[in-house]
Design a protein around this motif. Structure first.
Motif, PDB file in Angstrom:
ATOM      1  N   PRO A 261       0.767  -1.238   0.000  1.00 54.22           N
ATOM      2  CA  PRO A 261       0.000   0.000   0.000  1.00 54.22           C
ATOM      3  C   PRO A 261       0.802   1.295   0.000  1.00 54.22           C
ATOM      4  O   PRO A 261       0.342   2.292  -0.545  1.00 54.22           O
ATOM      5  N   ASP A 262       1.982   1.331   0.619  1.00 51.56           N
ATOM      6  CA  ASP A 262       2.662   2.629   0.775  1.00 51.56           C
ATOM      7  C   ASP A 262       4.180   2.550   0.636  1.00 51.56           C
ATOM      8  O   ASP A 262       4.884   3.506   0.950  1.00 51.56           O
TER       9      ASP A 262
ATOM     10  N   LEU B 197      -5.480  -0.480   0.261  1.00 59.30           N
ATOM     11  CA  LEU B 197      -5.924   0.844  -0.158  1.00 59.30           C
ATOM     12  C   LEU B 197      -7.437   0.860  -0.385  1.00 59.30           C
ATOM     13  O   LEU B 197      -8.117   1.819  -0.002  1.00 59.30           O
TER      14      LEU B 197
ATOM     15  N   ALA C 140      -7.027   8.006  -0.180  1.00 58.86           N
ATOM     16  CA  ALA C 140      -6.141   6.851   0.028  1.00 58.86           C
ATOM     17  C   ALA C 140      -5.428   6.462  -1.256  1.00 58.86           C
ATOM     18  O   ALA C 140      -4.333   5.887  -1.220  1.00 58.86           O
TER      19      ALA C 140
END
Length: 206
Positions: free
Chosen positions: A118-119, A129, A195
């Motif tokens: 996700p990041d 997400l 997001a």
């Protein structure tokens, strides 16, 4: 792996997007929006381990010379370091030796970058997400309670987020929706949610 599963490369400048699967492709298309997506050519594999071979296949295509940039989108799953290793192998197949930096394009021949869902640093996946971007907050709270009631059965983050999202979508009007199909549903997943902003910026840069 066959090139026939993916669209041919155009003979004009394009941004190349390599993603690990069809779900990631669908999410990227929804998040990017029509104006960005029309300038991209997206190839997908059948899992993140396919990406180095997919990159090699892309680099061997005669029209690869028209690619102005290349982006990879893959899940961190529960081994972020392994995801970076896979991306590095794909970079090497594309002629780039530098280590991938999450969400950034760089390179000597053409800009190349990777987005680790996700990041870039946390375990998880594209569903992580999507979980953050669900539209029905009341239903979201119910699913949270269900997970607690069930004893939080998934210890690994990626599995937990995938299970959570399936439970959420199972309570929507059409319980047969795949998560990427829910991106177009009012009570499903909002592709404009903040997001997705880092992924959106990455796609816009290609």
């Amino acid at each position: 792996m066959s090139r026939h599963a993916n669209q041919p490369f155009p003979s004009a400048p394009f941004g190349l997007l390599l993603v690990e699967g069809g779900d990631e492709r669908a999410v990227c298309e929804a998040v990017a929006g029509r104006s960005i997506w029309t300038g991209l050519t997206c190839w997908h594999g059948s899992g993140r381990n396919d990406l180095p071979a997919l990159a090699a296949l892309a680099a061997s295509d005669p029209n690869f010379r028209f690619a102005r940039s290349v982006g990879l989108v893959l899940d961190a799953e529960d081994n972020v370091a392994e995801a970076h290793t896979i991306a590095s192998k794909a970079f090497a197949a594309l002629g780039e030796s530098g280590p991938p930096k999450h969400g950034q394009l760089s390179g000597s021949a053409r800009p190349v970058g990777a987005f680790f869902a996700p990041d870039g640093v946390s375990p998880g996946c594209i569903e992580t997400l999507c979980r953050q971007a669900v539209s029905n907050t009341s239903l979201s709270a119910c699913v949270d309670a269900l997970v607690v009631c069930a004893g939080s059965p998934h210890a690994l983050q990626a599995r937990a987020d995938k299970g959570w999202l399936r439970a959420y979508l199972g309570m929507c009007a059409d319980p047969g929706l795949r998560f990427h199909q829910a991106l177009s549903q009012a009570s499903g997943i909002d592709p404009a949610h903040a997001a997705f902003d880092p992924l959106r910026r990455f796609l816009q840069a290609l």
